[in-house]
Structures are given as C-alpha cells and as structure tokens.
Design an enzyme around this catalytic site. Structure first.
Site, mmCIF file in Angstrom:
data_model
loop_
_atom_site.group_PDB
_atom_site.id
_atom_site.type_symbol
_atom_site.label_atom_id
_atom_site.label_comp_id
_atom_site.label_asym_id
_atom_site.label_seq_id
_atom_site.Cartn_x
_atom_site.Cartn_y
_atom_site.Cartn_z
ATOM 1 N N HIS A 1 -1.964 6.910 4.696
ATOM 2 C CA HIS A 1 -0.804 6.008 4.822
ATOM 3 C C HIS A 1 0.425 6.507 4.078
ATOM 4 C CE1 HIS A 1 0.336 1.504 5.576
ATOM 5 N NE2 HIS A 1 0.914 2.341 6.423
ATOM 6 N N CYS B 1 0.780 -1.239 0.000
ATOM 7 C CA CYS B 1 0.000 0.000 0.000
ATOM 8 C C CYS B 1 0.811 1.287 0.000
ATOM 9 C CB CYS B 1 -0.988 -0.001 1.163
ATOM 10 S SG CYS B 1 -0.282 -0.590 2.709
#
Length: 587
Positions: free
Chosen positions: A142, A81
C-alpha cells in the site's frame, strides 16, 4: 588462608558474572540479529489479551509480551494505513515524504495510481540490505507500484530495499470479496450512478419524444447526447466497475500471480511464504516484514476459524492472525533462531469504529482510548500495541509506559544491524535499544506531532522532569451523530472543512492522569495551562521550520486510476490469471 580462599572465590564469581553480563550481552548485541516485524492492519489496542482483552484469544501475541517488552504508549505517526506505513518504513513523519494528503483522499486508492513512497526515501530495508541482510516483505504494501508505465515499479517494494516480495501491492477492501457492499469511493460511485441514470433517462425521453412527434429535435443531437453519456459511463465504470480485478491482486516480486486474488487461500499462502523465507535464510542475517492483511475488512476468515471467537467475524479474524503469528514463531524455534531474532509486533493504527454491517461491529476495539482509525489526534486512532522480544538481551516481562513511536523501529533496527542513519534528512524516530534494555528510563521523545493528512491536529509533550504527558488538540473531528464517539454515516472522520472543530485555546489533557481524554483542562483547573500551551506552541514553530516542500504523493492527480499504470498479468484490459493455482496443481 580459608578467608583468603573465600575472598578469591567470591572475586572470581563476581568477575565471571560481570564478564557474562557485560561481554555475553555485548557479543549478542555485536552480532547482527535477525529482524522479524509483524504489523497488523486496523487492529485496536484493546483487541489482544496482553492489553487487557479477556474474550479474544491471542496466546501467541501474549507470549511475545511475556517473553519480552510491552509498550503501553506506542504511537502511530498517522491514523490511516498509507501514511502510517510510510512513516514506519522511513522513520519520518509522512508529511516529510509527501505521503500526507491535503485533500479527502488520505490513502492510495488504486494500484494504477501514480503516487507512492518516493524513490528518494530510504527505508530501513534499504539500510539493512546494505549491511548484508536478506530482506523480505510478505503481505500488504500500500505504498504504490508504478509512476509512468505499467512496469517501471518505481514505488514497488523491490525498489525500496526488499530482496523479495510476496503479497498485495494494495490493501484488502470489501470489493475483494464477492457479495460484499463496495468500499472504495462509495459516495462518489453513488453520484456517478445517479448522473448516468439521469443521462440515460434524458436520452430515452428525447428519443420517445422524437418518435412520437412531441419533441422537435434532430437525430444528430440525440446521437451526440447518447455518445457523451456512453463515454461518461465508460470513463468511470471501467475503473469502479472492476475494482476486484484492478486492486485485489497478488504479486511475487514484479510478477502478478493472482488477478483477482482468491481470498480463501490467501492466509495459508502468506503463512507458507513467511515460513519458507525463514527457512531459506536461516543462516542469516535476515529482515522479514510480515505485513498482515488481517484485520482489515472484509475480514475474510478461513473456515477453520469461523465462529470460534466470542466477538463474531472480527474476533475470528483476530484469532486467525494470532495463529499465524504462532506458526511463524514456531518456524523460528524449529530453525534454532529464537534467541538470535528480534521480534516485534504492532498495528499500523487504531481500530476502525465505523466499520459496521448493520448493527454488527466489524472494526476493532481501542480499549479505554477515545476515537479510532482516521482520527488524527484522539488516542484511539494512534495508540497501538507494541511488543518486542529478544531472549537473553531484552528483559522478559517488562512493561514500559514511556511515549514511543512506530517511527522508532527505523533507527532501532538500523542500529542493531550496524548501519548508519542518513545524514541528509530529518529522522523523527529514536533508537529504542537503551529503553528496551533498561539502560535508559525515559523516552528520547519530548514532543510528538499528530497529523490528520497534512493537517496538524494535536501535539503531545512528554515533560520528563514532572512525569506529565500533556496533549493539546487544535482540531478534532465532529462526531456523527453527536456524542457517538465516531463519524458513523461518513465511513471515516475528515481532517478539515465542516467536519472538524478548531479549538482556540486548544483542548488540553494530561494523559498521565486522564488517558481517556475525557476532562479537558482549563486555567481554572490547571495552574500550568498557559505555560504548557506556550511550550507546545514553541515546539510547533520549531517543528515547522524543519519541514521542506515536497511533491504531494496523494494529490488528486496521483490517486486517480490510470489504465496505463495498471499491473496486469495478461494484455490490458484482459487481466486475469491464477498462477498460484497452476503451481499448486503442478506441485
């Protein structure tokens, strides 16, 4: 006379059609469309109906595909990710921005780490902001928060071109839900617990020996040993013992609003925020990036969707996400914005094969493709869904088999917004508008480089004159147990060390004939074997010449927990609040 009239009528009709086909579409292209981007988390390409799944119901994503363009060879720039999303936001391989790791930590581990998307990287949000767009991010980030203090927000979405942010600065983890086994650094935590227990046992043994006279030792040594053991325990338990408080938080812009977050209402809050953003900015133009927390573990699903699918909790979670997509699309329709909005749906990388609870699969399905999340080269980790819709501009029901990349979103939306790409850096993405509209038949990508962290594992060559799509694997993960197709027992496959195999010559496949990568080619089975590898080797050399050294954002120093960087809605370490609950009750 009749013949002349007929010719005049025919000429007028043809001219009119040509006018509307050319200038009508041009007018639509010239005006700045709204941009709506959906990005799922850990969704496998085989998990949705329009890519062949006939057991998980995804009618809203399928509708996007029917009304728009479906990409069958849409490739993430990384199989994990943090680096994949960095590439998506910047249009550049993560190794260029320092978002590729050379150690075992390939994604950000803490909100209170100092690594993240560097301030000198220019996101598509920044460029659209400069073109008069109102930009919003709802959901997962993130990409880091702070650099040197708890409120410098150097990596925060608002410092990267977003006018509004509501969501998780981190990512979902099992740690975010009560009664779930920990997910963050499980092996390391087990070792730390063991060392702490050994120290405690040693202290108890020394104390008992001193009291019984069996061991001759000064109390000062025992006290010193106890203090050292206590400091050791506090040093690691102060971070790993409170992951839910440190990582599982919600923010609105720079303000922490839930710490820890309440998962049972997160989906409804995200949906409400997305719909509200569209309504507030209906006069446009706007960019809305809906970055789903679905379908990452712990797969928290609201009661309304539990038990509805035929694929357990994972399927329930996918169907809830699809419902959210539908509700957001409905809000576009309600505001009359459907025909003036480019909508895009994708996943950040492939499904997580190793995500299991006993014999229950908690990760996605990657269809016919080998491998999954974390695997730098195998298709299952990087080939993802990719769907575009723009009624009246993009031809409905179109399927494109050409290689495309998540990095292509960057130049595509910048072009549609009337912006100019940065000239002082390499942009690896390509503008997809000609391909999506049918004006081009071939992808602009000739070579795509598949990294695992900062290690090049594979290279794809789109040989346009022959139609072949060659893929050479220089490094592949060692599956555990052998032949299992994933790294069960490790949680995720490594990029280097004893957990990988180096291939010389590399494994070579022609994806146009063998998309599942089951039959490696050789000089005996492929006459062009040596030629293809020479061309790919030349491309690697050229690619590496374009790389420049940059600080590694995922270095061990940058990923460790630093209490002075911790986002906190109180006075550290007393970080807990529920401002969302307060606002709900007061409204």
């Amino acid at each position: 006379v009749i013949l002349l009239c007929f010719r005049w009528y025919l000429l007028t009709a043809l001219t009119s059609c040509l006018f509307w086909n050319t200038f009508g579409l041009s007018a639509a292209m010239d005006s700045k469309p709204n941009i709506l981007l959906f990005l799922a988390d850990d969704l496998g390409i085989g998990d949705i109906g329009c890519y062949g799944n006939n057991t998980i119901r995804t009618p809203n994503i399928d509708r996007l595909a029917r009304e728009g363009v479906k990409l069958t060879q849409h490739i993430a720039a990384a199989p994990l990710c943090t680096p994949s999303r960095a590439a998506f936001l910047t249009g550049r391989y993560p190794i260029r921005s320092g978002m590729a790791s050379s150690n075992g930590y390939r994604a950000l581990q803490w909100n209170a780490g100092s690594g993240g998307l560097p301030a000198n990287e220019t996101t598509f949000a920044r460029l659209l902001q400069q073109q008069g767009y109102t930009t919003g991010l709802i959901g997962k980030w993130h990409q880091g928060v702070n650099c040197e203090s708890f409120n410098d927000h150097c990596h925060h979405p608002l410092n990267h071109g977003f006018d509004y942010f509501y969501g998780m600065p981190f990512t979902l983890l099992n740690n975010c839900q009560e009664n779930k086994p920990p997910e963050l650094d499980v092996a390391l935590q087990a070792k730390l617990w063991l060392y702490s227990q050994i120290i405690s046992l040693a202290v108890l043994t020394l104390t008992a020996g001193k009291l019984t006279g069996l061991i001759s030792i000064h109390w000062k040594i025992i006290i010193c040993f106890t203090l050292v053991g206590g400091l050791f325990f506090i040093s690691w338990y102060s971070s790993y013992g409170f992951v839910q408080y440190w990582n599982c938080i919600l923010m609105r812009n720079h303000e922490v609003t839930e710490q820890p977050m309440r998962l049972e209402r997160t989906a409804s809050r995200m949906l409400k925020e997305a719909v509200s953003f569209i309504k507030r900015n209906r006069h446009g133009p706007f960019l809305l990036f809906v970055s789903f927390l679905h379908v990452h573990t712990p797969l928290f699903t609201t009661a309304k969707f539990l038990g509805r699918s035929r694929h357990g909790l994972y399927g329930d979670n996918v169907e809830e996400m699809d419902w959210m997509v539908g509700k957001i699309l409905d809000s576009l329709d309600k505001e009359g914005l459907k025909n003036h909005t480019l909508t895009y749906f994708a996943s950040d990388h492939g499904g997580h094969l190793e995500a299991q609870d006993g014999s229950v699969q908690l990760g996605g399905w990657n269809g016919i493709y080998k491998g999954g999340k974390g695997m730098g080269g195998w298709e299952g980790g990087i080939r993802v869904p990719g769907v575009f819709r723009w009624p009246g501009v993009l031809p409905a029901g179109t399927v494109i088999d050409e290689p495309t990349s998540l990095m292509d979103i960057y130049p595509t939306v910048v072009y549609l917004a009337g912006g100019i790409l940065p000239q002082n850096r390499v942009i690896d993405g390509r503008n997809l508008v000609p391909l999506l509209r049918g004006r081009a038949q071939k992808s602009e990508h000739e070579f795509l480089f598949h990294y695992c962290g900062s290690y090049l594992h594979a290279v794809r060559w789109h040989q346009k004159d022959s139609g072949a799509i060659w893929k050479a694997h220089y490094v592949t993960p060692v599956f555990h147990p052998p032949g299992a197709g994933a790294c069960y027992g490790k949680g995720i496959c490594p990029c280097f060390g004893e957990g990988v195999t180096h291939h010389d010559p590399p494994l070579l496949f022609d994806l146009s004939r063998d998309p599942s990568e089951t039959k490696p080619l050789s000089t005996d089975t492929e006459p062009l074997f040596d030629t293809v590898l020479r061309e790919i080797g030349r491309a690697i050399e050229e690619h590496r010449r374009t790389l420049t050294p940059v600080p590694e954002q995922l270095s061990l120093y940058n990923v460790v927990w630093k209490p002075w960087l911790q986002p906190c809605c109180g006075t550290f370490p007393f970080c807990w609040c529920d401002k969302e609950g307060d606002s709900t009750q007061s409204s």
